[in-house]
Design a protein around this motif. Sequence first.
Motif, mmCIF file in Angstrom:
data_model
loop_
_atom_site.group_PDB
_atom_site.id
_atom_site.type_symbol
_atom_site.label_atom_id
_atom_site.label_comp_id
_atom_site.label_asym_id
_atom_site.label_seq_id
_atom_site.Cartn_x
_atom_site.Cartn_y
_atom_site.Cartn_z
ATOM 1 N N LEU A 131 1.037 -1.124 0.027
ATOM 2 C CA LEU A 131 -0.012 -0.066 0.096
ATOM 3 C C LEU A 131 0.942 1.147 -0.015
ATOM 4 C CD1 LEU A 131 -2.758 1.542 0.346
ATOM 5 C CD2 LEU A 131 -2.381 1.408 3.036
ATOM 6 N N ARG A 132 0.624 2.176 -1.013
ATOM 7 C CA ARG A 132 1.245 3.534 -0.787
ATOM 8 C C ARG A 132 0.299 4.679 -1.077
ATOM 9 N NH1 ARG A 132 5.321 2.976 -4.862
ATOM 10 N NH2 ARG A 132 7.021 2.848 -3.416
ATOM 11 N N GLY B 221 -8.272 -5.140 -3.306
ATOM 12 C CA GLY B 221 -7.500 -6.101 -2.113
ATOM 13 C C GLY B 221 -7.760 -5.408 -0.843
ATOM 14 N N ILE B 222 -8.493 -4.493 -0.462
ATOM 15 C CA ILE B 222 -8.597 -3.719 0.813
ATOM 16 C C ILE B 222 -9.626 -3.981 1.345
ATOM 17 C CG2 ILE B 222 -8.669 -1.522 2.107
ATOM 18 C CD1 ILE B 222 -6.957 -0.372 -0.161
ATOM 19 N N GLY B 223 -9.781 -4.764 2.522
ATOM 20 C CA GLY B 223 -10.818 -5.015 3.598
ATOM 21 C C GLY B 223 -10.993 -3.899 4.576
ATOM 22 N N LYS C 125 -5.422 -8.113 0.776
ATOM 23 C CA LYS C 125 -3.997 -7.847 0.768
ATOM 24 C C LYS C 125 -3.817 -6.859 1.785
ATOM 25 C CE LYS C 125 -3.633 -8.027 -4.144
ATOM 26 N NZ LYS C 125 -3.276 -7.187 -5.532
ATOM 27 N N ILE C 126 -4.505 -5.983 2.117
ATOM 28 C CA ILE C 126 -4.508 -4.912 3.138
ATOM 29 C C ILE C 126 -5.777 -5.017 4.193
ATOM 30 C CG2 ILE C 126 -4.501 -2.597 3.600
ATOM 31 C CD1 ILE C 126 -3.487 -2.570 0.639
ATOM 32 N N LEU C 127 -5.887 -4.916 5.337
ATOM 33 C CA LEU C 127 -6.900 -4.894 6.311
ATOM 34 C C LEU C 127 -7.008 -3.606 7.009
ATOM 35 C CD1 LEU C 127 -9.343 -6.414 7.338
ATOM 36 C CD2 LEU C 127 -8.074 -7.610 9.147
ATOM 37 N N VAL C 128 -7.659 -2.909 6.744
ATOM 38 C CA VAL C 128 -7.936 -1.574 7.613
ATOM 39 C C VAL C 128 -8.899 -1.853 8.902
ATOM 40 C CG1 VAL C 128 -8.747 0.834 7.816
ATOM 41 C CG2 VAL C 128 -8.006 -0.081 5.627
ATOM 42 N N ALA C 129 -8.528 -1.616 10.248
ATOM 43 C CA ALA C 129 -9.125 -2.152 11.389
ATOM 44 C C ALA C 129 -9.245 -0.720 12.077
ATOM 45 C CB ALA C 129 -8.463 -3.064 12.246
ATOM 46 N N ALA C 130 -10.547 -0.255 12.051
ATOM 47 C CA ALA C 130 -10.812 1.077 13.026
ATOM 48 C C ALA C 130 -11.434 0.901 14.314
ATOM 49 C CB ALA C 130 -11.714 2.100 11.943
ATOM 50 N N ASN C 131 -10.645 0.908 15.345
ATOM 51 C CA ASN C 131 -11.100 0.714 16.746
ATOM 52 C C ASN C 131 -11.841 -0.557 16.682
ATOM 53 O OD1 ASN C 131 -10.492 2.974 18.353
ATOM 54 N ND2 ASN C 131 -11.750 3.957 16.594
ATOM 55 N N PRO C 132 -11.222 -1.652 16.321
ATOM 56 C CA PRO C 132 -11.789 -3.094 16.302
ATOM 57 C C PRO C 132 -12.278 -3.530 17.433
ATOM 58 C CG PRO C 132 -9.278 -3.238 16.102
ATOM 59 C CD PRO C 132 -9.674 -1.910 16.000
ATOM 60 N N VAL D 114 -0.920 -10.498 5.481
ATOM 61 C CA VAL D 114 -1.849 -9.488 5.239
ATOM 62 C C VAL D 114 -1.188 -7.900 5.853
ATOM 63 C CG1 VAL D 114 -3.993 -8.397 5.579
ATOM 64 C CG2 VAL D 114 -4.004 -10.767 5.013
ATOM 65 N N ALA D 115 -1.365 -6.861 5.174
ATOM 66 C CA ALA D 115 -0.906 -5.660 5.887
ATOM 67 C C ALA D 115 -2.029 -5.017 6.671
ATOM 68 C CB ALA D 115 -0.333 -4.605 4.757
#
Length: 641
Positions: A398-399, A474-476, A560-567, A591-592
């Motif tokens: 990710l960039r 590929g972004i979760g 490929k990438i997992l964004v976890a916001a206050n999980p 996974v990043a």
Amino acid sequence: MNNTELGDAGAHEADNPSVPAVQLTGISKRFGAVVACDSVDLALQRGRLHGLLGENGAGKSTLMKMLIGLVLPDSGTISIDGAAQTIHDPRTASALSIGMVHQHFSLVDALTVWENVALGDTGRLDPNATRGRIGEIAEQYGLAIEPDRRVGDLTAGLRQRVEIIKCLRRDPSIVIFDEPTSVLTPEESEQLFESLRHVVVAESRAVVLVSHKLDEVLHATDDITIMRQGRVVDQRRSVDAAAPSLARAMVGREVSLRSERAALGIHRLDDTDLDSDLTETDTGLDGNGLDGNGLDGNGLDGNGLDGNGLDGDGLDGDGLDGDGLDGDGLDGDGLDGNGLDGNGLDDTGLDGNGLDGNGLDGNDLREGSGATGDTSAPGDRDTSGTVPAVATTAPPVLRIEAAVAHGTDGLVALDEFSLEMHAGEIVGVAGVEGNGQRELSDVLSSLLVLSSGTVTVDGTPVPTGKAGAMARAGIGVIPEDRHDSGLVLDMTVAENLVLVDQSRAATRGLIDQKRLNAFAVEMIEQFNIACSGPNAPMWSVSGGNQQRVVLARELSQEPKILVAANPTRGLDIGAIEYTTRRLETAAASGVAVLLISSELEEILELSDRIIVMHTGRIAGTMARAEANFETLGLCMGGAAT
């Protein structure tokens, strides 16, 4: 408000203080095959704060919804100040001087703060009087808010303030707080409960606090009731309670140190912060908590926890050993039948479909040297912070370059923001709420268009603000508020599981119900989602299990990438433990993970690298070994490192 303003009920109670303000007797409620409350007895006294503890799905919120009139009990009686009552709806509850601060916001985004607070008023509307009363409550309880701001533009923390003010403005004599501090800072929480304590005693109110934070309940309440699987399993005075025993009563088993600290609401890990709150010695923790002084500089040391991992009466240095957990991680029996049963984990605790085999097996638990097991597995990592956790020579997965984005108020939210992430890396994002974290998550969720700058995944530019573009790249995303942007509550569990990608359940472009149910059953089993089945409405599932649905949906896409916001926000001990292990396992598989969290301990515990956001920019970047609360605090205030 004084006692004469409490109405007949308050006056009656003042004359006869032995009569409980609220008496719930034999309260039961079923949702299909799920028993939410099973013959529950609970008494609330005036002049006292009563804590109600339990895991997600234990029945706490359902019980309180029956008291407020949002849910009707199947059986049992409700008495208010000695008189039996049938509470058909919230209006009836309001007439009985019962108010509730809801965990999930019941606000209208399009209206301003004062308009939301005034909703439900009768008679002529007086905007200035409403604004003035908001200011008085805000000052008394430390909940500063601008009455004319649009609610849809507020952060989660500010929305929570509006919910609390909206309830308190009506001066209820019986107040239900359902997770009121899940999005408040420790300082805000402390002032709220200090003010509440004074009001409860001085004005003879009865308050029930529903919370997952053990330390909060221990310090703020007079009495504690613990629920598990719909039943009351323990009741005690707060002065006679201790955090470890409360934690065990909540989940029916020992919990990990990380989860217990999270449930305690402990945000600082220095020598002065962990004291007599953890006093029991039968869990591998000595009389002073986690070592004579707390936590030593190397990690966890002392009479129960050694520097290499976990050691003591139930946890050994190789992983987890002792009462139900073997040295390889989680053994075949895992947790016994008294552990987690009926809420998503079978009688053996953690079976092959849960946290073993397809979930988290013994080789997935991170130790000082990263994930154990196959050393060639993708994403092998060192989490001690002494050496780089992942190889940085490979191209970033990710960039984000020079990203500029504006919030709904038109102000700059991301200001030339740039970030690179590599496979298998957990990057923690810290910062005071409202400094661009929400907008960063929105950009990576295709919810916000960049004014300038680019987002690249695996070398391929991804358009921002285009529905589904980030997911296809590929972004979760695990969103900050699962009710707002993670789930559709009126849809079924199965339907929510395919919101991102319907192809798993479609034939020739149409949803195939058999394929949908088969996929849902697979996810329910693999992620131990406690529900009545694939067709259970999402609103009928507890908060922790709703979060598992989000996790299942996002991780099943093999991102490929997992964004976890206050999980882990608003989750109980067991759910925190499960969620964080899932994140660690995802990173170990390559996974990043971008962890955006207001919980600094969570960031320090899980991250390989930490960035701090301030006014939409990165104020500091550091490896975990370099990070401490002082450094993070300075960066959060805008002092670059």
